[in-house]
Design an enzyme around this catalytic site. Sequence first.
Site, PDB file in Angstrom:
ATOM      1  CB  THR A  79       1.204   3.593 -12.972  1.00 22.53           C
ATOM      2  OG1 THR A  79       0.984   2.075 -12.350  1.00 22.53           O
ATOM      3  CG2 THR A  79       1.548   4.416 -11.905  1.00 22.53           C
ATOM      4  CB  VAL A 108       0.116  -1.738   1.143  1.00 21.75           C
ATOM      5  CG1 VAL A 108       0.106  -0.001   0.907  1.00 21.75           C
ATOM      6  CG2 VAL A 108      -0.895  -2.372   1.855  1.00 21.75           C
ATOM      7  CG  ASP A 110       5.581   3.090  -4.632  1.00 24.60           C
ATOM      8  OD1 ASP A 110       4.848   2.222  -4.801  1.00 24.60           O
ATOM      9  OD2 ASP A 110       5.934   4.263  -5.264  1.00 24.60           O
ATOM     10  CB  THR A 130       5.589   4.986 -11.682  1.00 22.40           C
ATOM     11  OG1 THR A 130       5.055   3.878 -12.348  1.00 22.40           O
ATOM     12  CG2 THR A 130       6.395   5.727 -12.743  1.00 22.40           C
ATOM     13  N   GLY A 133       7.602  -0.457  -6.109  1.00 21.92           N
ATOM     14  CA  GLY A 133       7.201   0.167  -4.722  1.00 21.92           C
ATOM     15  C   GLY A 133       8.164   0.056  -3.681  1.00 21.92           C
TER      16      GLY A 133
HETATM   17  N1  ASP Z   1       4.733   1.732  -7.630  1.00 22.71           N
HETATM   18  C1  ASP Z   1       3.503   0.754  -7.715  1.00 22.71           C
HETATM   19  C2  ASP Z   1       3.687  -0.426  -6.950  1.00 22.71           C
HETATM   20  O1  ASP Z   1       4.711  -0.808  -6.386  1.00 22.71           O
HETATM   21  C3  ASP Z   1       3.691   0.311  -9.378  1.00 22.71           C
HETATM   22  C4  ASP Z   1       3.384   1.623 -10.253  1.00 22.71           C
HETATM   23  O2  ASP Z   1       2.310   1.965 -10.222  1.00 22.71           O
HETATM   24  O3  ASP Z   1       4.294   2.030 -10.716  1.00 22.71           O
HETATM   25  O4  ASP Z   1       2.849  -0.772  -6.591  1.00 22.71           O
END
Ligand code: ASP
Length: 218
Positions: A79, A108, A110, A130, A133
């Site tokens: 990420t 999908v 966030d 991050t 999500g």
């Molecule tokens: N927020 C991302 C997801 O839920 C995970 C991340 O890249 O921190 O897919």
Amino acid sequence: VQLARAVLERGREVLLTGSDADRLATELGLATEPPEYFVTDYRVRQLAGLADRTRMELDHDTAEGPGGPPDDDVEEGQTVGAVALDAHGHLAAATSTGGMTNAEVGRVGDSPIVGAGTWASDETCAVSATGAGEYFIRSAFAHDVHARLAWAGVSLDTATRQALDEVVRLGGHGGCVAIDHAGNVATPFTTLAMPRAYQLLSGERRVCVLEPMPGARQ
Ligand code: ASP
């Protein structure tokens, strides 16, 4: 991120997914990789190392993540979130995700959802999140930070912490990088580690992994 930028510049759609997004990337001559490219030894180890196979897990739930550290000789994409304030006062945010381990096909997260994992408005701030999500989507996290600045008039530090408190209240965890229109930086997180860095126009730079990062003014 390049494809998201191309969609932004076309100005017609906000969100494209799946094979149609792939097709547009090919039409625009952007670099693409086949699905096998993303199946690496490290990612397979991460999945195998997941104790509870009914759950999804985030890379930085532990400092090294399930499956141990990445292979030294392989550059693993994880990420990456970025926020920027330019010399003309324009704010921008971009979020590229490594996703969650054991995610459902078709999920999908966030990261691409404007207002959840990503937000930028010249009037307030730019935010890239991050974490797990689903909780950032449920709390409209990035827009929540914007709204707290716009309507409650709190500082970026307070706005990001309050919005993250809401993620935690819903059962989630994670963090964000954020910058406001005055150049204040905030990078709160509730995971064990969140590698992050900033550079100011003055040339001041800071890199942190575990410890809290003090706020900074431009
Ligand atoms: N927020 C991302 C997801 O839920 C995970 C991340 O890249 O921190 O897919």
